[in-house]
Design an enzyme around this catalytic site. Sequence first.
Site, short mmCIF file in Angstrom:
data_model
loop_
_atom_site.label_atom_id
_atom_site.label_comp_id
_atom_site.label_asym_id
_atom_site.label_seq_id
_atom_site.Cartn_x
_atom_site.Cartn_y
_atom_site.Cartn_z
N GLU A 1 -2.47 3.86 13.46
CA GLU A 1 -1.81 4.43 12.29
C GLU A 1 -2.81 4.58 11.15
O GLU A 1 -3.67 3.71 10.96
CB GLU A 1 -0.68 3.48 11.88
CG GLU A 1 0.10 3.89 10.66
CD GLU A 1 1.08 2.79 10.24
OE1 GLU A 1 1.34 2.68 9.03
OE2 GLU A 1 1.57 2.05 11.11
N LYS B 1 8.28 -1.03 13.79
CA LYS B 1 7.41 -2.11 13.33
C LYS B 1 8.11 -2.80 12.18
O LYS B 1 8.54 -2.17 11.22
CB LYS B 1 6.00 -1.63 12.99
CG LYS B 1 5.80 -0.87 11.73
CD LYS B 1 4.29 -0.79 11.44
CE LYS B 1 4.01 -0.28 10.07
NZ LYS B 1 2.59 -0.35 9.72
N GLU C 1 3.62 -10.18 5.96
CA GLU C 1 4.49 -9.72 7.05
C GLU C 1 4.57 -10.72 8.19
O GLU C 1 5.03 -10.40 9.28
CB GLU C 1 4.02 -8.35 7.54
CG GLU C 1 4.09 -7.33 6.41
CD GLU C 1 3.67 -5.93 6.82
OE1 GLU C 1 3.35 -5.72 8.00
OE2 GLU C 1 3.66 -5.05 5.94
N LYS D 1 9.75 5.62 6.94
CA LYS D 1 10.13 4.60 5.96
C LYS D 1 11.16 5.24 5.03
O LYS D 1 10.82 6.15 4.27
CB LYS D 1 8.92 4.16 5.14
CG LYS D 1 7.85 3.42 5.93
CD LYS D 1 6.63 3.22 5.06
CE LYS D 1 5.61 2.30 5.71
NZ LYS D 1 4.34 2.29 4.96
N ASP E 1 1.27 7.83 8.35
CA ASP E 1 2.09 7.13 7.35
C ASP E 1 1.73 7.63 5.96
O ASP E 1 2.41 8.48 5.40
CB ASP E 1 1.88 5.62 7.47
CG ASP E 1 2.59 4.85 6.35
OD1 ASP E 1 3.51 5.41 5.72
OD2 ASP E 1 2.22 3.69 6.08
N ASP F 1 -2.85 -0.60 12.37
CA ASP F 1 -2.60 0.19 11.16
C ASP F 1 -3.81 -0.02 10.28
O ASP F 1 -4.02 -1.11 9.75
CB ASP F 1 -1.32 -0.28 10.44
CG ASP F 1 -1.15 0.42 9.08
OD1 ASP F 1 -1.92 1.35 8.78
OD2 ASP F 1 -0.26 0.02 8.31
N HIS G 1 -3.18 -6.67 2.70
CA HIS G 1 -2.15 -7.67 2.96
C HIS G 1 -2.71 -9.09 3.08
O HIS G 1 -1.97 -10.03 3.32
CB HIS G 1 -1.38 -7.34 4.25
CG HIS G 1 -0.48 -6.16 4.14
ND1 HIS G 1 0.22 -5.66 5.20
CD2 HIS G 1 -0.16 -5.38 3.08
CE1 HIS G 1 0.93 -4.61 4.80
NE2 HIS G 1 0.70 -4.43 3.52
N GLU H 1 -3.46 -4.01 9.73
CA GLU H 1 -2.51 -4.63 10.67
C GLU H 1 -3.01 -4.53 12.10
O GLU H 1 -3.43 -3.47 12.54
CB GLU H 1 -1.14 -3.94 10.61
CG GLU H 1 -0.43 -4.07 9.29
CD GLU H 1 0.90 -3.31 9.29
OE1 GLU H 1 1.40 -2.96 10.38
OE2 GLU H 1 1.43 -3.07 8.20
N SER I 1 9.91 1.95 10.38
CA SER I 1 9.11 0.89 9.77
C SER I 1 9.79 0.19 8.60
O SER I 1 10.52 0.79 7.82
CB SER I 1 7.79 1.49 9.26
OG SER I 1 7.03 0.54 8.53
N HIS I 2 9.50 -1.11 8.51
CA HIS I 2 9.83 -1.93 7.33
C HIS I 2 8.83 -1.62 6.23
O HIS I 2 7.96 -0.77 6.39
CB HIS I 2 9.76 -3.41 7.71
CG HIS I 2 8.37 -3.85 8.07
ND1 HIS I 2 7.99 -5.17 8.16
CD2 HIS I 2 7.24 -3.15 8.37
CE1 HIS I 2 6.71 -5.26 8.48
NE2 HIS I 2 6.24 -4.05 8.62
N ARG I 3 8.89 -2.37 5.12
CA ARG I 3 7.84 -2.37 4.10
C ARG I 3 7.35 -3.81 3.95
O ARG I 3 7.99 -4.74 4.41
CB ARG I 3 8.37 -1.89 2.73
CG ARG I 3 8.95 -0.49 2.68
CD ARG I 3 8.05 0.62 3.20
NE ARG I 3 6.74 0.77 2.60
CZ ARG I 3 6.38 1.71 1.72
NH1 ARG I 3 7.27 2.58 1.29
NH2 ARG I 3 5.13 1.81 1.28
N SER I 4 6.21 -3.98 3.28
CA SER I 4 5.70 -5.36 3.16
C SER I 4 6.59 -6.20 2.24
O SER I 4 6.72 -7.41 2.43
CB SER I 4 4.25 -5.37 2.69
OG SER I 4 4.09 -4.51 1.60
N SER J 1 0.89 -1.17 0.00
CA SER J 1 0.00 0.00 0.00
C SER J 1 0.92 1.21 0.00
O SER J 1 1.58 1.49 0.98
CB SER J 1 -0.90 0.00 1.23
OG SER J 1 -0.14 -0.09 2.42
#
Length: 437
Positions: free
Chosen positions: A296, A397, A212, A346, A321, A247, A160, A169, A373-376, A40
């Site tokens: 979020e 996260k 994730e 990010k 975000d 999220d 996701h 999430e 944050s990571h990404r998917s 996303s």
Amino acid sequence: MAVSKVYARSVYDSRGNPTVEVELTTEKGVFRSIVPSGASTGVHEALEMRDGDKSKWMGKGVLHAVKNVNDVIAPAFVKANIDVKDQKAVDDFLISLDGTANKSKLGANAILGVSLAASRAAAAEKNVPLYKHLADLSKSKTSPYVLPVPFLNVLNGGSHAGGALALQEFMIAPTGAKTFAEALRIGSEVYHNLKSLTKKRYGASAGNVGDEGGVAPNIQTAEEALDLIVDAIKAAGHDGKIKIGLDCASSEFFKDGKYDLDFKNPNSDKSKWLTGPQLADLYHSLMKRYPIVSIEDPFAEDDWEAWSHFFKTAGIQIVADDLTVTNPKRIATAIEKKAADALLLKVNQIGTLSESIKAAQDSFAAGWGVMVSHRSGETEDTFIADLVVGLRTGQIKTGAPARSERLAKLNQLLRIEEELGDNAVFAGENFHHGDKL
């Protein structure tokens, strides 16, 4: 120290899609960075360059971005003789070489790969761990360092996962732990209990995991998901030690000015779509029933009014975000409009390390929190683990305690905590103000 070689190749992320890997060579050795990508993505993000050639990789190839590193950035960068320890000079050079506002000429994925690899080379040249170099760059306090609360994405919905669940999430945050290692143990135990409860209630296949690492059962409502998580926390014996984060990724279900919680159904009932205030009421009812400490993207990325209205009464951390996409101009607007009080950071949304650090500093200056944050679409690269410690944000996260691309970051944080010993504190209940600890 100058760079003798810059080289990029196409590798694969955790979803099997191509992504950019950059290797940067100095006298100290070869330093590598792999760029992540999101499912996303916000419309205000820096441009991730994809080839668009449908005959290869479903159009998601990154050969153009790789070519831009090898043919454009590499010769110019080596010739410029930039000292990798001067991250601002590295990034300013890359930004001016690209010359566009959203890095669309060379691609944010090309630029970021070089930017992050340079910081690894700089840490090696200084003979310090990467987190120490990042702390130096951001002028963060280093006595003690702060280990973050992991917001572990244990249940997936939205874009996701399958199932009708709209919110993306559901995260557990072991704020009652004394150390990062204990937080991860608690999180892991709850995750395993959640998996077995999910299989029991929804069938064996419901234990399958999403992008994730979280379970993705065929759940219809947020209440159903939260009840399952609360039951798993109790079953694991960790009642009271764990808080919950959401999220919502609500830009994904924003249609014609309203919010469609049945957005995966092409024939959803328009009369049931919610206005911003109605969705805010739903969040308030969830906050009364469950130990939620962070939400979020509760509203769509340009629905400023709904954000500001909700933030006034929320009383918990509201994380921006899609609203801010790590972009300094969007962050400034969000601060001014009092739309949120935490930034989701990010690095690939803005495209260089220096701009990411500046985004965190601007947020801290306004009294905001910062969640790294990571990404998917992730990789084995552990950069963000060092970044969250270097920036002292107190919260990260990076998915569930499952799937190696997620664990890579969590395991790196275990190593960092062990290495720091007494010079580390765990953010715990103070995750929102890690920078103040």
